[in-house]
Design an enzyme around this catalytic site. Sequence first.
Site, PDB file in Angstrom:
ATOM      1  N   ASP A  94      65.515  98.177 -15.696  1.00 14.86           N
ATOM      2  CA  ASP A  94      66.908  98.475 -15.395  1.00 14.86           C
ATOM      3  C   ASP A  94      67.434  99.468 -16.417  1.00 14.86           C
ATOM      4  O   ASP A  94      66.874  99.616 -17.510  1.00 14.86           O
ATOM      5  CB  ASP A  94      67.757  97.206 -15.403  1.00 14.86           C
ATOM      6  CG  ASP A  94      67.761  96.504 -16.749  1.00 14.86           C
ATOM      7  OD1 ASP A  94      66.683  96.426 -17.388  1.00 14.86           O
ATOM      8  OD2 ASP A  94      68.824  96.025 -17.181  1.00 14.86           O
ATOM      9  N   ASP A 125      64.691 104.822 -22.121  1.00  8.85           N
ATOM     10  CA  ASP A 125      65.012 103.387 -22.145  1.00  8.85           C
ATOM     11  C   ASP A 125      65.135 102.860 -20.724  1.00  8.85           C
ATOM     12  O   ASP A 125      66.231 102.781 -20.192  1.00  8.85           O
ATOM     13  CB  ASP A 125      66.324 103.198 -22.920  1.00  8.85           C
ATOM     14  CG  ASP A 125      66.681 101.769 -23.186  1.00  8.85           C
ATOM     15  OD1 ASP A 125      65.796 100.909 -23.095  1.00  8.85           O
ATOM     16  OD2 ASP A 125      67.858 101.507 -23.487  1.00  8.85           O
ATOM     17  N   GLU A 159      67.831  93.403 -18.354  1.00 11.56           N
ATOM     18  CA  GLU A 159      67.813  93.442 -19.821  1.00 11.56           C
ATOM     19  C   GLU A 159      69.049  94.114 -20.382  1.00 11.56           C
ATOM     20  O   GLU A 159      69.588  93.675 -21.406  1.00 11.56           O
ATOM     21  CB  GLU A 159      66.548  94.156 -20.311  1.00 11.56           C
ATOM     22  CG  GLU A 159      66.291  94.033 -21.812  1.00 11.56           C
ATOM     23  CD  GLU A 159      66.989  95.104 -22.658  1.00 11.56           C
ATOM     24  OE1 GLU A 159      66.984  94.973 -23.897  1.00 11.56           O
ATOM     25  OE2 GLU A 159      67.540  96.077 -22.072  1.00 11.56           O
ATOM     26  N   GLU A 160      69.492  95.174 -19.755  1.00 13.87           N
ATOM     27  CA  GLU A 160      70.655  95.886 -20.276  1.00 13.87           C
ATOM     28  C   GLU A 160      71.910  95.011 -20.212  1.00 13.87           C
ATOM     29  O   GLU A 160      72.798  95.131 -21.053  1.00 13.87           O
ATOM     30  CB  GLU A 160      70.882  97.192 -19.510  1.00 13.87           C
ATOM     31  CG  GLU A 160      69.778  98.234 -19.670  1.00 13.87           C
ATOM     32  CD  GLU A 160      69.715  98.812 -21.077  1.00 13.87           C
ATOM     33  OE1 GLU A 160      70.447  98.366 -21.972  1.00 13.87           O
ATOM     34  OE2 GLU A 160      68.901  99.740 -21.278  1.00 13.87           O
ATOM     35  N   GLU A 185      59.844  98.999 -25.597  1.00  9.63           N
ATOM     36  CA  GLU A 185      61.063  99.789 -25.839  1.00  9.63           C
ATOM     37  C   GLU A 185      60.711 100.991 -26.722  1.00  9.63           C
ATOM     38  O   GLU A 185      59.719 100.978 -27.453  1.00  9.63           O
ATOM     39  CB  GLU A 185      62.100  98.915 -26.554  1.00  9.63           C
ATOM     40  CG  GLU A 185      62.657  97.786 -25.715  1.00  9.63           C
ATOM     41  CD  GLU A 185      63.979  98.142 -25.046  1.00  9.63           C
ATOM     42  OE1 GLU A 185      64.308  99.349 -24.965  1.00  9.63           O
ATOM     43  OE2 GLU A 185      64.669  97.206 -24.607  1.00  9.63           O
ATOM     44  N   HIS A 388      70.555 105.416 -23.852  1.00  6.38           N
ATOM     45  CA  HIS A 388      71.958 105.293 -23.422  1.00  6.38           C
ATOM     46  C   HIS A 388      72.753 106.573 -23.619  1.00  6.38           C
ATOM     47  O   HIS A 388      73.978 106.556 -23.487  1.00  6.38           O
ATOM     48  CB  HIS A 388      72.667 104.137 -24.150  1.00  6.38           C
ATOM     49  CG  HIS A 388      72.075 102.796 -23.907  1.00  6.38           C
ATOM     50  ND1 HIS A 388      72.712 101.618 -24.243  1.00  6.38           N
ATOM     51  CD2 HIS A 388      70.899 102.414 -23.351  1.00  6.38           C
ATOM     52  CE1 HIS A 388      71.962 100.589 -23.927  1.00  6.38           C
ATOM     53  NE2 HIS A 388      70.841 101.051 -23.382  1.00  6.38           N
TER      54      HIS A 388
END
Length: 418
Positions: A94, A125, A159-160, A185, A388
């Site tokens: 995600d 990410d 996860e986010e 990651e 992000h």
Amino acid sequence: MTEKSACDLDGKRLNELSRKINAGAKKHEKDMAKFIRDMIAIPSESCQERAVVLRIKKEMRKTGFDKVTIDRMGNIIGKIGSGKTKIAMDAHIDTVGIGSRKEWKWDPYKGKLEKGVIYGRGASDQESAMASMVYAGKIIKDLKLDKDYTLYVVGSVQEEDCDGLCWQYIYREDKLRPDCVVITEPTNLNIYRGHRGRMEIAVTTYGVSCHGSAPERGKNAVYMMAKIANEIEKLNGRLKNDRFLGKGTVTISYIDCKTPSLCAVPNQSYIHLDRRLTAGETKALAVKQVTDAVRRTGLKPSDFKVEVLRYETPSYTGLRYPTEKYFPTWVLEENHPLCKAAVTTFESVFRKKPLVDKWTFSTNGIATMGMFGVPTIGFGPANEKFAHSVNDQVPVDHLVKAAAFYALFPLVFSKAKK
């Protein structure tokens, strides 16, 4: 390479195997680049991952995974081998949203490839790692290296939104109990062995509303919260510092109030705290520190509430799996066999010594090792500084190198276990 030699790697055999794996990874460079660009082109924010999961399933079947399953939460798990040692590699698939599209220099959902770098939401990410893991699986199958272990390649969801929730489900409900977990990651191709934990804490103040023309008749909940905000800022300066993980932190990440109208004194105010926990800091300690900070303002117990928040948003399958928003700190000791196996793998593949470090942010390791005590290590393509951001990116060369690491690591670790 025969089964016997795979179980008994000496330096010469390890070097030869590394050469073959590196060649295999380079061979699949274009395949990996296409795969990640396909994933980037599929918007897959938390709780909306169905389409990208199906794309991953297609690629896992294409590359020859022995078994591919999607659990009730929506996590995809590809299996290779049937050996006694169980190894899991995890990439959450995600992503966060894109924010303002005007801030992007390119289409965040196109997967632009330019001068050896792929750009787009999820590039760093962390869909890049998924591409590398899937093609590591193909290398493993092509070289027949899957005799001594069972490898689970996990594409995890949500996860986010709530790091570790996916692995709470995988561990407790799917009953997957690996001997180790590799969190993929972004590490900029370094080895990471831990990170700070975190919590989401809410503070609410309760005042008395009245007409805005005569505020002295009421009790303004925002003014009460303003005093608390000052104390939270001061608290941040008093938090513990750890030599490896760094300092614990707390910051106000959101503020709100409730009021009958814009001509009234607010009767309730709310702040959301992002609390990062360094080594030795616990949930109970963090709650006490915030409560004590509020009390420093002179507010009465009936004037406020401090609480650890909960997450209950359903996954894309509709499954609700509620959890408290407490995500424990974890650190793998540098002399742990898992860390040594990761270092050996790195040195064999890349012919140099690795940087062994930690993440700044939080990962699914808060569940695998922080909650369940499963030895966990980190290695991933891309630099975490792009996560992000509107510059989200990964070098294609990182895909190749990460695939080589992931292809060799299971054999090195399974040998170390014997």
